[in-house]
Motif scaffolding. Structure first.
Motif, PDB file in Angstrom:
ATOM      1  N   UNK A  63      -5.863   6.541   4.365  1.00  8.73           N
ATOM      2  CA  UNK A  63      -5.323   5.735   5.462  1.00  8.73           C
ATOM      3  C   UNK A  63      -6.419   5.389   6.464  1.00  8.73           C
ATOM      4  N   UNK A  64      -7.293   6.333   6.756  1.00 11.46           N
ATOM      5  CA  UNK A  64      -8.395   6.058   7.685  1.00 11.46           C
ATOM      6  C   UNK A  64      -9.375   5.051   7.088  1.00 11.46           C
ATOM      7  N   UNK A  65      -9.620   5.159   5.776  1.00  5.91           N
ATOM      8  CA  UNK A  65     -10.518   4.199   5.127  1.00  5.91           C
ATOM      9  C   UNK A  65      -9.948   2.787   5.200  1.00  5.91           C
ATOM     10  N   UNK A  66      -8.642   2.668   5.018  1.00  5.62           N
ATOM     11  CA  UNK A  66      -7.997   1.359   5.123  1.00  5.62           C
ATOM     12  C   UNK A  66      -8.105   0.811   6.536  1.00  5.62           C
ATOM     13  N   UNK A  67      -7.893   1.672   7.519  1.00  8.66           N
ATOM     14  CA  UNK A  67      -7.991   1.261   8.915  1.00  8.66           C
ATOM     15  C   UNK A  67      -9.419   0.798   9.246  1.00  8.66           C
ATOM     16  N   UNK A 196      -8.788 -18.025   7.046  1.00  8.33           N
ATOM     17  CA  UNK A 196      -9.198 -16.885   6.232  1.00  8.33           C
ATOM     18  C   UNK A 196      -7.991 -16.015   5.868  1.00  8.33           C
ATOM     19  N   UNK A 197      -8.124 -15.310   4.754  1.00 10.91           N
ATOM     20  CA  UNK A 197      -7.175 -14.280   4.357  1.00 10.91           C
ATOM     21  C   UNK A 197      -7.914 -12.951   4.306  1.00 10.91           C
ATOM     22  N   UNK A 198      -7.429 -11.975   5.064  1.00 10.63           N
ATOM     23  CA  UNK A 198      -7.960 -10.611   5.089  1.00 10.63           C
ATOM     24  C   UNK A 198      -6.851  -9.705   4.565  1.00 10.63           C
ATOM     25  N   UNK A 199      -7.094  -9.041   3.449  1.00 12.33           N
ATOM     26  CA  UNK A 199      -6.006  -8.358   2.751  1.00 12.33           C
ATOM     27  C   UNK A 199      -6.483  -7.025   2.190  1.00 12.33           C
ATOM     28  N   UNK A 200      -5.630  -5.995   2.289  1.00  5.31           N
ATOM     29  CA  UNK A 200      -5.850  -4.758   1.544  1.00  5.31           C
ATOM     30  C   UNK A 200      -4.566  -4.387   0.836  1.00  5.31           C
ATOM     31  N   UNK A 201      -4.707  -3.683  -0.292  1.00  5.64           N
ATOM     32  CA  UNK A 201      -3.556  -3.455  -1.171  1.00  5.64           C
ATOM     33  C   UNK A 201      -3.777  -2.183  -1.986  1.00  5.64           C
ATOM     34  N   UNK A 227       2.372  -0.811  -6.458  1.00  9.47           N
ATOM     35  CA  UNK A 227       0.925  -0.672  -6.574  1.00  9.47           C
ATOM     36  C   UNK A 227       0.429  -1.598  -7.682  1.00  9.47           C
ATOM     37  N   UNK A 228      -0.626  -2.341  -7.411  1.00  6.99           N
ATOM     38  CA  UNK A 228      -1.113  -3.350  -8.354  1.00  6.99           C
ATOM     39  C   UNK A 228      -2.574  -3.088  -8.701  1.00  6.99           C
ATOM     40  N   UNK A 229      -2.974  -3.532  -9.897  1.00  8.15           N
ATOM     41  CA  UNK A 229      -4.364  -3.347 -10.293  1.00  8.15           C
ATOM     42  C   UNK A 229      -5.228  -4.460  -9.705  1.00  8.15           C
ATOM     43  N   UNK A 230      -6.530  -4.378  -9.952  1.00  9.15           N
ATOM     44  CA  UNK A 230      -7.458  -5.303  -9.308  1.00  9.15           C
ATOM     45  C   UNK A 230      -7.181  -6.751  -9.704  1.00  9.15           C
ATOM     46  N   UNK A 231      -6.872  -6.978 -10.973  1.00 13.24           N
ATOM     47  CA  UNK A 231      -6.590  -8.346 -11.408  1.00 13.24           C
ATOM     48  C   UNK A 231      -5.398  -8.922 -10.661  1.00 13.24           C
ATOM     49  N   UNK A 232      -4.379  -8.105 -10.410  1.00 15.16           N
ATOM     50  CA  UNK A 232      -3.206  -8.571  -9.671  1.00 15.16           C
ATOM     51  C   UNK A 232      -3.540  -8.826  -8.205  1.00 15.16           C
ATOM     52  N   UNK A 233      -4.386  -7.972  -7.617  1.00 11.69           N
ATOM     53  CA  UNK A 233      -4.785  -8.187  -6.226  1.00 11.69           C
ATOM     54  C   UNK A 233      -5.624  -9.460  -6.105  1.00 11.69           C
ATOM     55  N   UNK A 234      -6.472  -9.713  -7.086  1.00 17.06           N
ATOM     56  CA  UNK A 234      -7.266 -10.943  -7.080  1.00 17.06           C
ATOM     57  C   UNK A 234      -6.390 -12.190  -7.011  1.00 17.06           C
ATOM     58  N   UNK A 270      -8.108   4.451  -3.542  1.00 16.26           N
ATOM     59  CA  UNK A 270      -7.175   3.601  -4.295  1.00 16.26           C
ATOM     60  C   UNK A 270      -6.571   2.457  -3.482  1.00 16.26           C
ATOM     61  N   UNK A 271      -7.419   1.765  -2.759  1.00 15.60           N
ATOM     62  CA  UNK A 271      -7.002   0.577  -2.016  1.00 15.60           C
ATOM     63  C   UNK A 271      -8.074  -0.484  -2.198  1.00 15.60           C
ATOM     64  N   UNK A 272      -7.648  -1.654  -2.650  1.00 12.25           N
ATOM     65  CA  UNK A 272      -8.553  -2.791  -2.770  1.00 12.25           C
ATOM     66  C   UNK A 272      -8.480  -3.633  -1.499  1.00 12.25           C
ATOM     67  N   UNK A 273      -9.605  -4.248  -1.180  1.00  7.91           N
ATOM     68  CA  UNK A 273      -9.634  -5.131  -0.031  1.00  7.91           C
ATOM     69  C   UNK A 273     -10.523  -6.328  -0.301  1.00  7.91           C
ATOM     70  N   UNK A 274     -10.265  -7.397   0.419  1.00  2.00           N
ATOM     71  CA  UNK A 274     -11.096  -8.581   0.296  1.00  2.00           C
ATOM     72  C   UNK A 274     -10.852  -9.535   1.452  1.00  2.00           C
ATOM     73  N   UNK A 275     -11.791 -10.435   1.647  1.00  2.00           N
ATOM     74  CA  UNK A 275     -11.724 -11.460   2.690  1.00  2.00           C
ATOM     75  C   UNK A 275     -12.141 -12.777   2.053  1.00  2.00           C
TER      76      UNK A 275
END
Length: 279
Positions: A63-67, A196-201, A227-234, A270-275
């Motif tokens: 949770x802290x890493x996501x924050x 922009x889209x800023x997203x974590x999942x 919970x989704x895998x990287x391809x789904x988050x992409x 276990x959280x993906x993020x992207x911008x």
């Protein structure tokens, strides 16, 4: 448009009419608050939070890493020229909040927060302490209501100018049958070029057995967890230009010198993020 004081009467009025806070059922925002060491949660949230930590002791660190990802991405966007932010699924205020990060870099930044949990509304005052040059506002709505959200944000944000849409640790609570990809597309389609889209999942692909156990626990509490895998988050970034390093685990996205490593133990965060930017 509202500033540091002008937004408060609306929030107070909404709080007076806010729906009843259901303390018989855990809520993701309140569990997140408990994992971060907050006080705005109830025994039902702590009980489920503890159950999940027993499955994976790293969860408070995750949770802290996501924050921390949210804070770094916000600083990066502000440095890239973004002056407007729409944060859906904002959660219970935990300093520094998004507007404090953004306005610390660019004092005239304008921020709208949105969440569906009445307890967040009860604490919205903390989200409305804007700089005099900027503005903050809070609206009570669900991500499944994009038209209502977009209609209301126009009171604070200029949707003819770029906006950063923040969806942090939100969409893994939106199951496929609720159309999460369509919701993101509707929101981004309403924002102009240069937005922009800023997203974590959250993902279960590193520890599938734990992910299944967590999903079973959520379903037993009448909660959704997708919970989704990287391809789904992409897929959430389809049609957008991802900034390097693309979609990656959140602690690997532009780590800052001197920043503590918040998660120790088995496997990646276990959280993906992207911008990504809308052309």
């Amino acid at each position: 448009m509202t500033g540091s004081g002008a937004g408060r009467p609306r929030a107070a009025a909404e709080a007076a009419a806010s729906p009843y806070i259901d303390t018989s059922k855990p809520h993701p925002a309140r569990m997140y608050d408990w994992w971060l060491g907050g006080k705005d949660n109830y025994p039902v949230d702590e009980e489920m939070g503890r159950r999940l930590v027993s499955m994976d002791p790293r969860i408070p660190g995750i949770a802290r890493a996501n924050r921390a990802f949210m804070q770094r991405a916000t600083r990066w966007l502000a440095a890239s020229g973004v002056r407007q932010f729409l944060d859906i699924g904002s959660g219970i205020p935990t300093e520094p909040n998004l507007h404090q990060i953004a306005q610390g870099a660019v004092p005239d930044a304008r921020v709208v927060y949105c969440d569906n949990d009445p307890i967040v509304l009860a604490h919205a005052e903390a989200l409305l302490r804007s700089t005099p040059q900027g503005a903050t506002e809070y609206i009570q709505a669900d991500v499944r209501e994009p038209a209502a959200i977009l209609d209301r944000v126009r009171a604070t944000l200029d949707l003819t100018r770029p906006v950063a849409l923040s969806l942090i640790a939100l969409l893994h609570f939106v199951p496929d049958q609720d159309g999460p990809y369509e919701l993101v597309d509707r929101l981004m389609s309403a924002l102009p070029s240069g937005s922009w889209l800023m997203l974590s999942h959250g993902t279960g692909e590193f520890t599938p057995d734990r992910a299944k156990a967590a999903g079973d626990l959520y379903r037993s509490r009448d909660l959704d967890l997708a919970l989704r895998d990287r391809a789904d988050v992409l897929r959430f970034f389809d049609g957008l230009d991802l900034t390097p390093p693309g979609v990656t685990v959140v602690d690997a996205w532009h780590p800052e010198l001197g920043e503590p490593v918040p998660v120790a133990g088995e496997g990646p965060v276990p959280i993906y993020g992207g911008v990504a930017r809308k052309a």
